[in-house]
Design an enzyme around this catalytic site. Structure first.
Site, PDB file in Angstrom:
ATOM      1  N   ASP A  92      46.448  39.755  26.322  1.00 30.01           N
ATOM      2  CA  ASP A  92      46.448  38.520  27.956  1.00 30.01           C
ATOM      3  C   ASP A  92      47.054  37.634  28.033  1.00 30.01           C
ATOM      4  OD1 ASP A  92      45.178  39.581  30.832  1.00 30.01           O
ATOM      5  OD2 ASP A  92      44.061  37.410  29.826  1.00 30.01           O
ATOM      6  N   GLU A 139      51.172  41.651  27.885  1.00 28.69           N
ATOM      7  CA  GLU A 139      50.838  42.007  29.216  1.00 28.69           C
ATOM      8  C   GLU A 139      51.396  40.495  30.286  1.00 28.69           C
ATOM      9  OE1 GLU A 139      49.671  39.417  32.684  1.00 28.69           O
ATOM     10  OE2 GLU A 139      48.439  38.480  31.451  1.00 28.69           O
ATOM     11  N   ASP A 192      42.610  44.554  37.501  1.00 25.99           N
ATOM     12  CA  ASP A 192      42.540  44.158  38.692  1.00 25.99           C
ATOM     13  C   ASP A 192      42.863  44.546  40.407  1.00 25.99           C
ATOM     14  OD1 ASP A 192      41.219  42.522  36.973  1.00 25.99           O
ATOM     15  OD2 ASP A 192      43.419  41.359  36.029  1.00 25.99           O
TER      16      ASP A 192
END
Length: 306
Positions: A92, A139, A192
């Site tokens: 992430d 990411e 998300d």
């Protein structure tokens, strides 16, 4: 069990840990803490068009000089453990390894923060030296600088392409499929994002016009529009394509998993028993074959991506 069925599991590793985590308590030297073990600065994101005061995450920041002196051994152990749990790991906030946003501790927003240099490829060289080349997804969403793009290229890790980010009528987008390189992972949407149907129904008229023009589509029933975008993702050159189950089921906003920066009502969606019908399974099988994304099991190994 999953691997025996030809299924690989992707896990997620957040770039930061919490202030009250076991890591911060047990190894304070890893972090930018003062003599009282309180953060000198914390993590977040700067102000942008979505938030005038930025995002204040509050995580303690790493003391990267200390990590460098220890050969990034804590990160090597952390990533090694991830691969005991998962087949593939998604890192992430990958841009935080190039530069990270530092906000003074006890500030109430992110306005007074500043960018500081991260470890860059030195960290990933250490990981590769100890663990070899691992199946890692970076990411890399959001605003990317040239140095972040360079870090991604040097790492060799595939970045992420989210189809819902592609259709902004004001500018050309890296998320439009004709701009993809093979070494990437395309998603119709992530945890998300809204579902495809929810996203499409909320599009501004000019963006919806662009999206339909890109598809060369004027005749699809809007209740079935999600299949147009699923097919668009699957026929892209991206090496790997991931479709959330909510999009396969054609759900609207009721199927959304998470709305960032909100509390309550997130992470509660569950697929009902029997929702994934034999008809849907057959349709997905056909599409994976048509677009060359079939998976074959050969002597226990997985060939291809889907």
């Amino acid at each position: 069990y999953a691997n025996d069925k030809g299924i690989q599991i992707i896990g997620d590793i957040p770039v930061y840990v919490a202030f009250d985590s076991a890591d911060t308590w047990a190894q304070p030297s890893l972090f930018q803490l003062d003599e009282n073990r309180l953060p000198k600065a914390v993590a977040g994101c700067p102000p942008d068009g979505f938030s005038a005061t930025g995002q204040l995450w509050g995580n303690p920041l790493y003391d990267w000089e200390y990590h460098r002196k220890t050969g990034y051994s804590w990160w090597v152990r952390r990533i090694r453990h991830c691969f005991r749990l998962y087949d593939v790991t998604r890192i992430d906030h990958f841009r935080g390894f190039d530069e990270y946003y530092s906000i003074p501790y006890k500030d109430e927003d992110a306005v007074n923060g500043c960018w500081r240099k991260g470890p860059g490829m030195e960290l990933f060289h250490a990981v590769k030296k100890e663990l070899g080349d691992l199946p890692i997804i970076a990411e890399d969403l959001g605003f990317l600088t040239d140095s972040v793009r360079e870090l991604l290229r040097d790492s060799g890790y595939p970045g992420m392409k989210v189809l819902q980010f592609a259709f902004d009528s004001r500018e050309e987008s890296d998320y439009l499929p004709h701009n993809y390189e093979r070494n990437c992972v395309v998603y119709t949407g992530t945890h998300d994002n809204d579902t495809l149907r929810g996203w499409y129904e909320a599009l501004a008229p000019e963006d919806k016009e662009m999206a339909l023009t890109y598809l060369n589509d004027r005749g699809t029933d809007e209740r079935e529009i999600h299949w147009d975008y699923i097919c668009l993702a699957m026929r892209s050159v991206a090496d790997t394509c991931i479709i959330p189950m909510q999009d396969i089921l054609g759900l609207g906003r009721e199927g959304r998993i998470n709305t960032p920066s909100t509390l309550g009502g997130n992470w509660v969606w569950r697929m009902k028993e029997g929702a994934f019908t034999p008809g849907l399974a057959g349709k997905m099988r056909k599409l994976t074959e048509v677009y060359g994304r079939s998976v074959k099991i050969e002597k226990g190994s997985i060939k291809g991506d889907s």
